[in-house]
Scaffold this motif. Sequence first.
Motif: not given
Lengths: 191, 221
Positions: B162, B165, B192-199
Amino acid sequence: MTTTVGIRSKDGVVLAADKRASKGFFVGSKVVQKIFSLDGATAVAIAGAMSDAEYLVNLAKAERRLLALRRGYPLSVKESAKLISNIVYSSMKSYNPFYVELVVAGVDQEGAHVYTSDMSGAITSEDFMSSGSGSPIAYGVLEQGFRKEFSLDEARKLAEAAVRAAMERDPGSGNGVDVLAIPNGHSLEAN
Amino acid sequence: MATEMGRMPFFYNQEGRLVQVDYALQAVSRGSTTLGLKTKDFALLSSQVKPTRPLMEPAEKVFVVDDHIGATGSGYIGDVTTLLDQVRVAAQRHRIVYDEPIDVGTLSRNLSEYLHEFTMYAVRPFGASVLLAGIDHLGVQLIQVDPSGTTFKGSAFAIGQSADDALETIVKGYRPDISVDAAVALVTQAIEGVNGGKSVIEHGIVTANSKRFEHRQSTVG
């Protein structure tokens, strides 16, 4: 030519060297540095061909930095000495020797260390050490004056006295003394 | 003719493309999201560390190349580390030859030439893109190098999953005078926006003042 001295004390190591570069019977330079730092905690003093010495130090610096980056922590003094002696040994075996005699000194987790290597790559660990044409004279001072319980400052004074004695009688040594003292626990990071 | 070309995947296809290189780029776009951001004062490299299994230590993603240069990559991690070693050795070689730290442009050219060789012959090109960040006489530098050997200079790059994005978020939030903390927050938000939450994200920073590339704790200060 040259006089270099390395001394191990209970709280650090000292390297000392004269500043003369000889061109046969002529003084080629009066301001030569014969002590090279590999990093903040390890240094080498070199007697012999300046060109070989400088190249060897640069090569050792690069190899040390690569190994430290790859494994994540710096080399011990023993590892540094062995690295340099391996380079020197392999070039001797391929009939292309480095014309150097070196003292590797530094501090690490285990404390203070002085190692010495000749151009064949043979290394030994010593309490005190001298190399170069002035070394027989320097050894006279070192053998008389050295004490195992020396502080770093006492070691520094003896190292300088040994080089100064050699400069009085050895025509290959002269023009002042460089001294480097590394106390135990000195930063490994600083350059 | 067409079938003959199919047997030589390392050669141009009929559209004039090197499919092996295209596949390598595709491998990169499957890698973890990795960002680089630069202002005149600092350069930041950030890479998402993929979720690990319990009791496993997360892989190292941001690397020190030399005092003043750092690198990160996306794609096959084995390929990334091989390329990393290539640039580390190049940096030390430069110190031996010139007694000076290497400049980022020369380093990226070295890496680019190395990568390019693998697009010429019947071998697999590297499945990794690399971001280099460093400082030299020309200032703070940020460079992306792709498997083809193509290099890009710029103020922000995104590679891996991603990437487009994530870059969009960076473009919206980027200011030429952005602070280090704001930049870390921005790239964290992008990843975090492209990986769905806390990273888990690893950061590395080089500043014009310190002239040293150093790791940075991922907690936003």
